[in-house]
Design an enzyme around this catalytic site. Structure first.
Site, PDB file in Angstrom:
ATOM      1  N   LYS A 205       4.631   5.293   3.306  1.00 26.64           N
ATOM      2  CA  LYS A 205       3.318   5.566   3.564  1.00 26.64           C
ATOM      3  C   LYS A 205       2.991   5.174   5.214  1.00 26.64           C
ATOM      4  O   LYS A 205       2.368   5.803   6.188  1.00 26.64           O
ATOM      5  CB  LYS A 205       2.026   5.017   2.685  1.00 26.64           C
ATOM      6  CG  LYS A 205       0.778   5.483   3.031  1.00 26.64           C
ATOM      7  CD  LYS A 205      -0.125   4.767   1.650  1.00 26.64           C
ATOM      8  CE  LYS A 205      -1.516   4.848   2.086  1.00 26.64           C
ATOM      9  NZ  LYS A 205      -2.411   4.441   1.008  1.00 26.64           N
ATOM     10  N   GLU A 211      11.987  -3.222   4.273  1.00 27.72           N
ATOM     11  CA  GLU A 211      12.796  -2.915   3.232  1.00 27.72           C
ATOM     12  C   GLU A 211      13.386  -1.596   3.560  1.00 27.72           C
ATOM     13  O   GLU A 211      14.451  -1.104   3.763  1.00 27.72           O
ATOM     14  CB  GLU A 211      12.518  -3.275   2.050  1.00 27.72           C
ATOM     15  CG  GLU A 211      12.382  -4.562   1.551  1.00 27.72           C
ATOM     16  CD  GLU A 211      10.626  -5.158   1.683  1.00 27.72           C
ATOM     17  OE1 GLU A 211      10.077  -4.637   2.461  1.00 27.72           O
ATOM     18  OE2 GLU A 211      10.739  -5.961   0.815  1.00 27.72           O
ATOM     19  N   GLY A 265      -0.651   3.917  -2.482  1.00 25.12           N
ATOM     20  CA  GLY A 265       1.129   3.805  -2.726  1.00 25.12           C
ATOM     21  C   GLY A 265       1.240   4.263  -4.242  1.00 25.12           C
ATOM     22  O   GLY A 265       2.216   5.181  -4.566  1.00 25.12           O
ATOM     23  N   ARG A 266       0.759   3.401  -5.048  1.00 23.17           N
ATOM     24  CA  ARG A 266       1.189   3.474  -6.664  1.00 23.17           C
ATOM     25  C   ARG A 266       0.657   4.836  -7.151  1.00 23.17           C
ATOM     26  O   ARG A 266       0.952   5.215  -8.373  1.00 23.17           O
ATOM     27  CB  ARG A 266       0.893   2.186  -7.341  1.00 23.17           C
ATOM     28  CG  ARG A 266      -0.633   1.760  -7.281  1.00 23.17           C
ATOM     29  CD  ARG A 266      -0.829   0.452  -7.744  1.00 23.17           C
ATOM     30  NE  ARG A 266      -1.856  -0.008  -7.620  1.00 23.17           N
ATOM     31  CZ  ARG A 266      -2.492  -0.566  -6.391  1.00 23.17           C
ATOM     32  NH1 ARG A 266      -1.408  -0.627  -5.329  1.00 23.17           N
ATOM     33  NH2 ARG A 266      -3.703  -1.136  -6.251  1.00 23.17           N
ATOM     34  N   GLU A 351      -0.379  -4.019 -10.364  1.00 23.55           N
ATOM     35  CA  GLU A 351      -0.767  -3.996  -8.947  1.00 23.55           C
ATOM     36  C   GLU A 351      -2.183  -3.802  -8.674  1.00 23.55           C
ATOM     37  O   GLU A 351      -3.118  -4.007  -8.044  1.00 23.55           O
ATOM     38  CB  GLU A 351      -0.057  -3.033  -8.177  1.00 23.55           C
ATOM     39  CG  GLU A 351       0.359  -3.627  -6.704  1.00 23.55           C
ATOM     40  CD  GLU A 351       1.253  -2.694  -5.779  1.00 23.55           C
ATOM     41  OE1 GLU A 351       2.363  -3.203  -6.068  1.00 23.55           O
ATOM     42  OE2 GLU A 351       0.912  -1.677  -5.343  1.00 23.55           O
ATOM     43  N   HIS A 382      16.730  -4.058 -30.967  1.00 26.34           N
ATOM     44  CA  HIS A 382      18.148  -5.105 -30.954  1.00 26.34           C
ATOM     45  C   HIS A 382      17.977  -6.137 -29.956  1.00 26.34           C
ATOM     46  O   HIS A 382      18.966  -6.720 -29.951  1.00 26.34           O
ATOM     47  CB  HIS A 382      19.512  -4.212 -30.816  1.00 26.34           C
ATOM     48  CG  HIS A 382      19.742  -2.977 -31.821  1.00 26.34           C
ATOM     49  ND1 HIS A 382      20.352  -3.303 -33.186  1.00 26.34           N
ATOM     50  CD2 HIS A 382      19.097  -1.848 -31.817  1.00 26.34           C
ATOM     51  CE1 HIS A 382      20.266  -2.089 -33.796  1.00 26.34           C
ATOM     52  NE2 HIS A 382      19.411  -1.229 -32.990  1.00 26.34           N
ATOM     53  N   LYS A 510       4.779  -8.748   2.516  1.00 23.33           N
ATOM     54  CA  LYS A 510       5.142  -8.011   3.800  1.00 23.33           C
ATOM     55  C   LYS A 510       5.334  -9.019   4.831  1.00 23.33           C
ATOM     56  O   LYS A 510       6.050  -8.706   5.971  1.00 23.33           O
ATOM     57  CB  LYS A 510       4.385  -6.800   3.868  1.00 23.33           C
ATOM     58  CG  LYS A 510       4.827  -5.789   2.829  1.00 23.33           C
ATOM     59  CD  LYS A 510       3.877  -4.383   3.168  1.00 23.33           C
ATOM     60  CE  LYS A 510       4.125  -3.354   2.079  1.00 23.33           C
ATOM     61  NZ  LYS A 510       3.785  -2.006   2.385  1.00 23.33           N
TER      62      LYS A 510
HETATM   63  C1  G6Q Z   1       1.517   0.500  -3.944  1.00 21.62           C
HETATM   64  C2  G6Q Z   1       1.693  -0.460  -2.923  1.00 21.62           C
HETATM   65  C3  G6Q Z   1       3.159  -0.778  -2.414  1.00 21.62           C
HETATM   66  C4  G6Q Z   1       3.603   0.205  -1.387  1.00 21.62           C
HETATM   67  C5  G6Q Z   1       5.110  -0.215  -0.908  1.00 21.62           C
HETATM   68  C6  G6Q Z   1       5.664   0.810   0.129  1.00 21.62           C
HETATM   69  O1  G6Q Z   1       0.482   0.962  -3.908  1.00 21.62           O
HETATM   70  O2  G6Q Z   1       0.953  -0.362  -1.728  1.00 21.62           O
HETATM   71  O3  G6Q Z   1       3.988  -0.723  -3.649  1.00 21.62           O
HETATM   72  O4  G6Q Z   1       3.645   1.553  -2.078  1.00 21.62           O
HETATM   73  O5  G6Q Z   1       4.777  -1.499  -0.487  1.00 21.62           O
HETATM   74  O6  G6Q Z   1       4.863   0.948   1.295  1.00 21.62           O
HETATM   75  P1  G6Q Z   1       5.079   2.089   2.141  1.00 21.62           P
HETATM   76  O7  G6Q Z   1       4.935   3.348   1.448  1.00 21.62           O
HETATM   77  O8  G6Q Z   1       3.903   1.861   3.040  1.00 21.62           O
HETATM   78  O9  G6Q Z   1       6.466   1.851   2.698  1.00 21.62           O
END
Ligand code: G6Q
Length: 548
Positions: A205, A211, A265-266, A351, A382, A510
């Protein structure tokens, strides 16, 4: 002054007291209609919530609670595009991404649907061309492997959905997901892949997440060294709200798929972030996934609270968290293809509602989100089910099962179904002392052995669960299931009065590693941290043969 959340939740305690004295098995014996009374459906999806510690007055009190916190008003505010994500001053409107109607959907006075439809059309065209081989790699070969690089919300949803919809995928177009900055993840994924036939999708996003950018840069290097720098444009696409950064990375404008800040994001699997899913299962199936979520949106919006699945599930979660103090909630799909569904929900729920201040920034006087966890059945049986049956913690659980498998492999599915029904029944019934003694006596054990064994073989029972049962795990049903849980999280966030749509804990992560990296590299002096961190850094340097 409005009644405080604490007072509202405290009023549930009298119901707990009553139910403490009347276990579920007694209630089932007294009421032959209990299943009918406590089950509800949203089109093809049935929720059986009869195996919960509830009775009519409890459910009435929970629905009263929902009305007292103005759940319906809050729901309306979200759908009206109000900035309910107050700390980031944003609307929360992922529902627009799957909206199937023809009315405008306005955010800040502007209809967002033309933009949403334009991105969907671009996704349709792109995925169609990759799948039919008209978009090819730099050497003219069709793509056989797509590697999605993203993390958190830009990874978990697409991974979960791709696995869930495996019957709709093609063997000659494989999807891979790389999220961890651990080089092992990218390395092991690329092992055996042919750069000429591999496409990377950079899903971020912000297009700044360390990462993802680190993995993207290594992937870029892998393509450039195998096929030359000029090949990069043919082998990369991007999914992001940061179009300028995608451009700077060298991605062609017609391979950048955008979304907007009102998509968390989620909650973004419905957006361009879902592109890898559409590549895997085809755009028609991706559309069916959106349609299933839209159907659940309509159910959530239009069904009265007493028959509303996300409301019922959300309130039951509040009941267990706040009146009974249960700290965790298990999601147990009896569906191997939903293997990443619990992990996906872990982010969606923890989250969103893992917060300890309310919307006004005041410390919460009540507990908020539980720990969400789970694994597919029957594997869990199990392993950790022992604790769910006989441990000292009570863990409310959701069981999920399809009536029809994709494979005609009798008796596999029949056995799966027998197991899931047996588990919820056993959790509810338990096994009393009398039952254990009778069982051991029938086995011919002597009195002393029976006495010694009985406490170990007793099950307390009265352990709550929901069962969700649906005809088949289709793209549409998956969309409905995901949206069901999204709205459940919304219901709970509303009761707890938290902002379910920010994630400052993630933002912290981050920033932290950035400050430590120069010390790890040895380019900055090992000082200024606590003794433990300093000691670990020194030991790490020693193990890597670096001077302190
Ligand atoms: C989700 C969070 C988080 C995010 C990641 C990746 O709601 O904000 O999980 O999706 O940190 O972020 P980017 O899409 O900006 O790389």
């Amino acid at each position: 002054m409005a009644t405080s959340r604490k007072t509202l939740l405290n009023s549930l305690m009298k119901h707990k007291k009553r139910l403490d004295e009347q276990p579920m098995r007694v209630q089932f014996a007294l009421d032959p209609n209990r299943f009918k009374r406590y089950s509800a459906s949203a089109s093809d999806l049935l929720l059986d919530y009869s195996k919960n510690r509830i009775d009519e007055p409890t459910m009435a009190a929970l629905f009263d609670l929902a009305r007292a916190v103005d759940l319906e008003g809050h729901r309306k505010a979200m759908w009206a595009g109000k900035h309910i994500n107050v700390t980031e001053d944003r609307a929360v409107m992922h529902m627009a991404l799957r909206y199937q109607g023809d009315k405008p959907v306005k955010i800040d006075g502007r209809d967002v649907m033309p933009d949403v439809r334009a991105v969907l059309a671009a996704m349709k065209s792109f995925t169609g061309q990759v799948r039919d081989g008209s978009i090819r790699g730099s050497t003219g070969e069709a793509f056989t492997d797509i590697v999605n690089i993203g993390i958190g919300g830009s990874d978990l949803g697409p991974v979960m959905a791709t696995l869930a919809l495996a019957p709709y995928t093609r063997a000659d177009l494989r999807l891979h997901y790389v999220s961890n900055v651990d080089g092992a993840h990218l390395h092991d994924t690329l092992k055996g892949l042919d750069p000429k036939r591999t496409m990377f999708i950079i899903a971020s996003k912000t297009f700044t997440t360390d990462e993802t950018m680190t993995n993207a840069s290594s992937a870029r290097g892998w393509i450039a060294s195998a096929l030359g720098e000029a090949a990069v444009t043919d082998h990369f696409a991007a999914l992001s709200t940061n179009l300028a950064a995608c451009d700077a990375f060298g991605i062609k404008s017609d391979r950048i798929f955008g979304f907007w800040d009102w998509v968390g994001g989620r909650y973004s699997v419905w957006s361009a972030i879902g592109l890898p899913v559409a590549l895997a299962v085809g755009f028609d199936n991706f559309e069916a996934f959106l349609k299933g979520a839209y159907d659940m949106d309509q159910h959530f919006l239009k069904t009265k609270l007493e028959r509303n699945l996300p409301v019922i599930m959300g309130l039951l979660g509040v009941w267990y968290r706040n009146a009974w103090g249960f700290a965790t909630h298990a999601v147990l799909p009896y569906d191997q293809r939903l293997s990443r569904f619990p992990a996906y929900l872990q982010q969606q729920d923890m989250e969103s509602n893992g917060k300890s201040v309310d919307l006004e920034g005041k410390p919460l006087a009540i507990d908020s989100g539980p720990v969400i966890w789970g694994e597919p059945g029957t594997n869990g049986q199990h392993a950790f089910y022992q604790l769910i049956h006989q441990g000292t913690s009570v863990i409310p659980a959701d069981f999920l099962i399809a009536a029809n498998p994709h494979e005609q492999m009798a008796p596999h599915h029949e056995k799966l179904v027998a197991n899931v029904f047996a588990q919820s029944e056993a959790l509810m019934l338990g096994k009393s002392k009398e039952e254990v003694v009778a069982e051991l006596t029938a086995q011919g054990l002597d009195k002393a052995a029976i006495k010694a064994l009985t406490p170990h073989k007793m099950f307390p029972g009265n352990r709550p669960s929901n069962t969700l049962i649906y005809p088949k795990l289709t793209p549409e049903m998956l969309g409905s299931l995901v949206a069901l849980y999204e709205h459940k999280v919304f219901v709970q966030g509303t009761v707890w009065n938290v902002n379910s749509y920010d994630q400052w804990g993630v933002e912290l992560g981050k920033q932290l590693a950035k400050a430590l990296l120069p010390k790890v590299l040895g380019t900055a002096a090992n000082e200024g941290n606590d003794a433990s961190t300093k000691g670990l850094l020194a030991h790490y340097h020693k193990l890597r043969g670096m001077a302190e």
